[in-house]
Design a protein around this motif. Structure first.
Motif, PDB file in Angstrom:
ATOM      1  N   SER A   1       9.698  13.412  11.856  1.00 20.20           N
ATOM      2  CA  SER A   1       8.961  14.659  11.627  1.00 20.20           C
ATOM      3  C   SER A   1       8.246  14.660  10.281  1.00 20.20           C
ATOM      4  CB  SER A   1       9.871  15.872  11.788  1.00 20.20           C
ATOM      5  OG  SER A   1      10.763  15.906  10.718  1.00 20.20           O
ATOM      6  N   LEU A   2       8.762  13.889   9.309  1.00 16.64           N
ATOM      7  CA  LEU A   2       8.111  13.852   7.993  1.00 16.64           C
ATOM      8  C   LEU A   2       7.129  12.689   7.853  1.00 16.64           C
ATOM      9  CD1 LEU A   2      11.187  14.595   5.716  1.00 16.64           C
ATOM     10  CD2 LEU A   2       9.213  16.081   6.044  1.00 16.64           C
ATOM     11  N   GLY A   3       7.059  11.851   8.874  1.00 16.28           N
ATOM     12  CA  GLY A   3       6.169  10.691   8.794  1.00 16.28           C
ATOM     13  C   GLY A   3       6.691   9.584   7.891  1.00 16.28           C
TER      14      GLY A   3
ATOM     15  N   ALA B   1      12.065  10.472  -3.530  1.00 19.94           N
ATOM     16  CA  ALA B   1      12.847  10.716  -2.305  1.00 19.94           C
ATOM     17  C   ALA B   1      13.274   9.394  -1.675  1.00 19.94           C
ATOM     18  CB  ALA B   1      12.033  11.547  -1.315  1.00 19.94           C
ATOM     19  N   CYS B   2      12.373   8.414  -1.752  1.00 18.40           N
ATOM     20  CA  CYS B   2      12.690   7.105  -1.173  1.00 18.40           C
ATOM     21  C   CYS B   2      13.822   6.420  -1.963  1.00 18.40           C
ATOM     22  CB  CYS B   2      11.429   6.254  -1.154  1.00 18.40           C
ATOM     23  SG  CYS B   2      11.716   4.661  -0.426  1.00 18.40           S
ATOM     24  N   LEU B   3      13.709   6.451  -3.297  1.00 17.10           N
ATOM     25  CA  LEU B   3      14.788   5.865  -4.122  1.00 17.10           C
ATOM     26  C   LEU B   3      16.114   6.559  -3.811  1.00 17.10           C
ATOM     27  CD1 LEU B   3      13.316   5.415  -7.721  1.00 17.10           C
ATOM     28  CD2 LEU B   3      13.420   3.761  -5.866  1.00 17.10           C
ATOM     29  N   ARG B   4      16.051   7.865  -3.692  1.00 18.32           N
ATOM     30  CA  ARG B   4      17.279   8.626  -3.403  1.00 18.32           C
ATOM     31  C   ARG B   4      17.860   8.216  -2.040  1.00 18.32           C
ATOM     32  NH1 ARG B   4      15.945  14.067  -1.201  1.00 18.32           N
ATOM     33  NH2 ARG B   4      15.493  12.566   0.455  1.00 18.32           N
ATOM     34  N   ASP B   5      16.988   8.075  -1.026  1.00 18.31           N
ATOM     35  CA  ASP B   5      17.490   7.663   0.291  1.00 18.31           C
ATOM     36  C   ASP B   5      18.164   6.292   0.212  1.00 18.31           C
ATOM     37  OD1 ASP B   5      16.361   9.994   1.162  1.00 18.31           O
ATOM     38  OD2 ASP B   5      15.106   9.088   2.720  1.00 18.31           O
ATOM     39  N   LEU B   6      17.548   5.375  -0.530  1.00 14.61           N
ATOM     40  CA  LEU B   6      18.148   4.031  -0.658  1.00 14.61           C
ATOM     41  C   LEU B   6      19.501   4.116  -1.356  1.00 14.61           C
ATOM     42  CD1 LEU B   6      14.980   1.937  -1.582  1.00 14.61           C
ATOM     43  CD2 LEU B   6      16.230   1.922   0.588  1.00 14.61           C
TER      44      LEU B   6
ATOM     45  N   THR C   1       4.725  10.718  -6.748  1.00 10.70           N
ATOM     46  CA  THR C   1       6.041  10.473  -7.347  1.00 10.70           C
ATOM     47  C   THR C   1       7.166  11.207  -6.621  1.00 10.70           C
ATOM     48  OG1 THR C   1       4.827  10.449  -9.395  1.00 10.70           O
ATOM     49  CG2 THR C   1       7.194  10.336  -9.576  1.00 10.70           C
ATOM     50  N   ARG C   2       6.884  12.390  -6.120  1.00  7.41           N
ATOM     51  CA  ARG C   2       7.924  13.144  -5.408  1.00  7.41           C
ATOM     52  C   ARG C   2       8.456  12.328  -4.222  1.00  7.41           C
ATOM     53  NH1 ARG C   2       8.466  15.823  -0.815  1.00  7.41           N
ATOM     54  NH2 ARG C   2       6.285  15.651  -0.217  1.00  7.41           N
ATOM     55  N   ARG C   3       7.536  11.708  -3.492  1.00 10.42           N
ATOM     56  CA  ARG C   3       7.984  10.919  -2.334  1.00 10.42           C
ATOM     57  C   ARG C   3       8.641   9.612  -2.779  1.00 10.42           C
ATOM     58  NH1 ARG C   3       3.042  12.007   0.294  1.00 10.42           N
ATOM     59  NH2 ARG C   3       3.177  13.738   1.732  1.00 10.42           N
ATOM     60  N   TYR C   4       8.104   9.027  -3.834  1.00 14.93           N
ATOM     61  CA  TYR C   4       8.708   7.802  -4.388  1.00 14.93           C
ATOM     62  C   TYR C   4      10.177   8.090  -4.737  1.00 14.93           C
ATOM     63  CZ  TYR C   4       8.869   3.491  -7.156  1.00 14.93           C
ATOM     64  OH  TYR C   4       9.175   2.241  -7.623  1.00 14.93           O
TER      65      TYR C   4
ATOM     66  N   ASP D   1       0.820  -1.226   0.000  1.00 18.16           N
ATOM     67  CA  ASP D   1       0.000   0.000   0.000  1.00 18.16           C
ATOM     68  C   ASP D   1       0.845   1.263   0.000  1.00 18.16           C
ATOM     69  OD1 ASP D   1      -2.095  -1.671   0.194  1.00 18.16           O
ATOM     70  OD2 ASP D   1      -2.415  -1.389   2.353  1.00 18.16           O
ATOM     71  N   ILE D   2       2.126   1.105   0.321  1.00 15.64           N
ATOM     72  CA  ILE D   2       2.980   2.279   0.551  1.00 15.64           C
ATOM     73  C   ILE D   2       3.111   3.168  -0.691  1.00 15.64           C
ATOM     74  CG2 ILE D   2       5.240   1.249   0.022  1.00 15.64           C
ATOM     75  CD1 ILE D   2       6.146   2.531   2.751  1.00 15.64           C
ATOM     76  N   THR D   3       2.933   2.554  -1.891  1.00 17.92           N
ATOM     77  CA  THR D   3       3.047   3.346  -3.127  1.00 17.92           C
ATOM     78  C   THR D   3       1.684   3.869  -3.597  1.00 17.92           C
ATOM     79  OG1 THR D   3       2.945   1.289  -4.371  1.00 17.92           O
ATOM     80  CG2 THR D   3       5.138   2.197  -3.994  1.00 17.92           C
TER      81      THR D   3
ATOM     82  N   GLY E   1      -0.062   6.385   1.094  1.00 15.04           N
ATOM     83  CA  GLY E   1       1.209   5.765   1.493  1.00 15.04           C
ATOM     84  C   GLY E   1       2.347   6.774   1.415  1.00 15.04           C
ATOM     85  N   ASN E   2       3.421   6.500   2.152  1.00  9.76           N
ATOM     86  CA  ASN E   2       4.523   7.477   2.202  1.00  9.76           C
ATOM     87  C   ASN E   2       5.343   7.548   0.912  1.00  9.76           C
ATOM     88  OD1 ASN E   2       7.505   8.383   3.298  1.00  9.76           O
ATOM     89  ND2 ASN E   2       5.799   9.429   4.294  1.00  9.76           N
ATOM     90  N   MET E   3       5.176   6.553   0.017  1.00  4.87           N
ATOM     91  CA  MET E   3       5.896   6.625  -1.271  1.00  4.87           C
ATOM     92  C   MET E   3       5.008   7.202  -2.371  1.00  4.87           C
ATOM     93  SD  MET E   3       8.162   3.163  -1.288  1.00  4.87           S
ATOM     94  CE  MET E   3       8.916   3.383  -2.898  1.00  4.87           C
TER      95      MET E   3
ATOM     96  N   GLU F   1      28.324  10.006  10.885  1.00  5.83           N
ATOM     97  CA  GLU F   1      28.448  11.443  10.614  1.00  5.83           C
ATOM     98  C   GLU F   1      27.504  11.919   9.529  1.00  5.83           C
ATOM     99  OE1 GLU F   1      32.518  12.127   9.470  1.00  5.83           O
ATOM    100  OE2 GLU F   1      33.208  11.147  11.306  1.00  5.83           O
ATOM    101  N   ARG F   2      27.417  11.163   8.426  1.00  3.73           N
ATOM    102  CA  ARG F   2      26.758  11.728   7.244  1.00  3.73           C
ATOM    103  C   ARG F   2      25.399  11.143   6.943  1.00  3.73           C
ATOM    104  NH1 ARG F   2      32.067  12.344   3.450  1.00  3.73           N
ATOM    105  NH2 ARG F   2      33.423  12.892   5.206  1.00  3.73           N
ATOM    106  N   VAL F   3      25.054  10.008   7.552  1.00  2.00           N
ATOM    107  CA  VAL F   3      23.750   9.409   7.246  1.00  2.00           C
ATOM    108  C   VAL F   3      22.847   9.385   8.483  1.00  2.00           C
ATOM    109  CG1 VAL F   3      22.572   7.342   6.391  1.00  2.00           C
ATOM    110  CG2 VAL F   3      24.774   7.993   5.423  1.00  2.00           C
TER     111      VAL F   3
END
Ligand code: CYC
Length: 161
Positions: free
Chosen positions: A118-120, A80-85, A75-78, A64-66, A70-72, A106-108
């Motif tokens: 905060s962003l859910g 962001a998720c790909l970028r985080d991965l 498309t903008r959130r989808y 359901d997440i997509t 859902g948080n993905m 330090e960086r992640v």
């Protein structure tokens, strides 16, 4: 950022000590696994798009997440998720090359849990994706190098928990 060499030599230098015993053993393992780690980093770098696509297909795509709500979604959130991965994979690869997790701290991981909260952004599916990434990476690089990468992908999982 530190690596195995600086994390051993810097404290020894502060005390004016030579390196011996367990520390020398740690350095020996670091040098012995060097070729394996460099080869894995090259494999991961050249297959990174495929690793992310497979990871998402394995863990996130058919739930359901997509869907709306859902948080993905959308498309903008989808994206962001790909970028985080992609960040997770790239930084875990750096840490694996350095045999040291400090770059992840330090960086992640620094502030990530708070940002997600905060962003859910849901933690449980993020961890499922990281678990899937471990499997996908191991398939690509083999079990020995996969184990090296697992250490750092697991470190991200622990940091999100
Ligand atoms: C957002 N992920 C973010 C944000 C940051 C990061 C800072 C907020 C700002 C933005 O949207 O760009 C993460 N930024 C990082 C990291 C670094 C950094 C790690 C270190 C290099 O600079 N949502 C899901 C999936 C999951 C996901 C389970 C993917 C695994 O449902 C990720 N992260 C996700 C999403 C957003 C986000 C959807 C956007 C949330 C929103 O704006 O509503």
């Amino acid at each position: 950022m530190q690596d195995t060499i600086s994390s051993i030599i810097n404290p020894a230098d502060e005390k004016g000590n030579y390196i011996d015993g367990a520390e020398l053993e740690k350095l020996k393992k670091y040098y012995q696994s060097g070729q394996l780690r460099v080869k894995a980093a090259a494999q991961i770098g050249s297959a990174s798009d495929g690793i992310i696509t497979e990871t998402v297909a394995k863990s996130l795509l058919y739930g359901d997440i997509t869907c709306p709500g859902g948080n993905m979604y959308p498309t903008r959130r989808y994206a962001a998720c790909l970028r985080d991965l992609t960040y997770f994979l790239r930084y875990a690869t750096y840490a694996m090359l350095a045999s040291d997790p400090s770059i992840l701290e330090e960086r992640v991981l620094n502030g990530l849990k708070e940002t997600y909260s905060s962003l859910g952004v849901p933690i449980e599916p993020t961890i499922q994706a990281l678990q899937a990434m471990k499997e996908v990476v191991t398939q690509r690089v083999g079990s020995d190098a996969g184990q090296e990468m697992d250490v750092y992908l697991d470190r991200i999982i622990t940091g999100l928990n």
